[in-house]
Design an enzyme around this catalytic site. Structure first.
Site, mmCIF file in Angstrom:
data_model
loop_
_atom_site.group_PDB
_atom_site.id
_atom_site.type_symbol
_atom_site.label_atom_id
_atom_site.label_comp_id
_atom_site.label_asym_id
_atom_site.label_seq_id
_atom_site.Cartn_x
_atom_site.Cartn_y
_atom_site.Cartn_z
ATOM 1 N N ASN A 43 45.448 48.287 62.992
ATOM 2 C CA ASN A 43 45.880 47.053 62.326
ATOM 3 C C ASN A 43 47.374 46.791 62.526
ATOM 4 O OD1 ASN A 43 43.302 46.806 61.292
ATOM 5 N ND2 ASN A 43 43.829 47.676 59.297
ATOM 6 N N GLY A 232 48.956 46.262 53.533
ATOM 7 C CA GLY A 232 50.013 47.243 53.786
ATOM 8 C C GLY A 232 50.294 47.402 55.276
ATOM 9 N N ASP A 233 49.259 47.314 56.097
ATOM 10 C CA ASP A 233 49.441 47.445 57.551
ATOM 11 C C ASP A 233 50.194 46.229 58.106
ATOM 12 O OD1 ASP A 233 47.929 49.749 57.331
ATOM 13 O OD2 ASP A 233 46.048 48.708 57.748
ATOM 14 N N ALA A 234 49.832 45.047 57.615
ATOM 15 C CA ALA A 234 50.536 43.836 58.067
ATOM 16 C C ALA A 234 51.993 43.895 57.626
ATOM 17 C CB ALA A 234 49.853 42.592 57.501
ATOM 18 N N ALA A 237 53.858 46.099 60.017
ATOM 19 C CA ALA A 237 54.109 45.419 61.294
ATOM 20 C C ALA A 237 55.299 44.472 61.160
ATOM 21 C CB ALA A 237 52.859 44.658 61.742
#
Ligand code: ADP
Length: 288
Positions: A43, A232-234, A237
């Site tokens: 992700n 959280g992954d976005a 990034a």
């Protein structure tokens, strides 16, 4: 274009939209289902590509149909799969139940997303990266990658995820330049070392950054929560991409929060981040 190595879980996600999360002896109605690539490292890699970074993924998938689908999904997103190995067994598959309020419950199959051991990592992939981001995975594999990165002078961020409390990530926590945690995980991490940055993700309340230079926070963006998976992954990034283009802590928090908000406002665990969408939140709604 900066190249980020993202190491950790690569999964296949099956999302079931339900009217409510099921209770024991109860039944919930499935409104629709959708499938797609997931896993924290994957992700983040997809999010970074949308933000004009090159992303190389390190992780493991199975030799089954979900593995093929995950591979194809990532190739379509322009993620470099040089570090993804195909292991004997099934691709880790997550069945995500998402209710009308965007709340999530997860059923996970074990699968092979932790098949990658410390000796399976190609040092050249780590040493040639501009940044290394470590997500949930076998602690010894993450530690090996962090050690290779530190030796090569490559900055490391780590988001060990919710299992930080029951696995020994101490070596990664010690070596990382930037630690990304939610409130519960931040408690497990404790106080950062003087040369470290601790970023705490605060859900709808945005995020906070603590470092020797000071403490900064950004309140986040008010969006309607559709599906909180992958927020959280976005965020990671957005934060990493902003730092790599030279943004300071306040703007990096704003960009991370914008990407987190985009993830929450859209279905699925992968988020199509772009600088245009980020600008529509950060610049038009007042970033910081
Ligand atoms: P994690 O998913 O890793 O547990 P969070 O739930 O804190 O982390 O979400 C990560 C980021 O996504 C937050 O820091 C925030 O920027 C954004 N976010 C999460 N939930 C919401 C929400 N309901 N509304 C707006 N932004 C959100």
């Amino acid at each position: 274009m900066p190249r980020v190595l993202c190491a950790g879980h690569v999964n296949w996600d099956v999302t079931l939209r339900v009217d409510r999360l099921p209770q024991p002896d109860g039944e919930s109605a499935v409104r629709n289902t959708r499938q797609g690539g997931g896993g924290s490292a994957a992700n983040v890699a997809v999010g970074l590509v949308g933000l004009d970074c090159a992303a190389t993924l390190v992780g493991s998938i199975g030799d089954d149909e979900h593995g093929l689908l995950a591979r194809r999904d990532l190739e379509r997103a322009d993620v470099d799969l040089a570090g993804v190995v195909t292991a004997d067994g099934v691709t880790t598959t997550k069945y995500l139940l998402v209710d009308d309020k965007g709340q999530v419950a997860v059923l996970g199959s074990a699968g092979v997303n932790e098949a990658l051991g410390p000796d399976d990592v190609d040092p050249a992939l780590v040493e040639t990266a501009d940044h290394v981001h470590l997500t949930a995975q076998r602690p010894e594999t993450a530690a090996r990658i962090a050690e290779l990165a530190v030796e090569a002078g490559v900055p490391v961020s780590a988001d060990p995820g919710r299992r930080i409390t029951d696995r020994d990530f101490s070596r990664v926590i010690e070596l990382a330049d930037v630690l990304l945690c939610n409130r519960i995980e931040a408690e497990a991490v404790g106080d950062p070392a003087p040369d470290q940055t601790l970023v705490t993700k605060l859900g709808p309340d945005g995020s906070r950054l603590e470092s020797a230079d000071g403490t900064y926070s950004h309140p986040g963006f008010d969006v309607e929560a559709v599906d909180t998976t992958g927020a959280g992954d976005a965020f990671a990034a957005g934060f990493i991409a902003a730092r790599l283009q030279g943004d300071g802590p306040e703007r990096a928090l704003a960009v991370g929060n914008a990407c987190g908000a985009l993830a929450v406002a859209t279905e699925g665990s992968k988020t199509d981040c772009s600088w245009e969408l980020v600008a529509s939140l950060v610049d038009e709604r007042g970033g910081f």
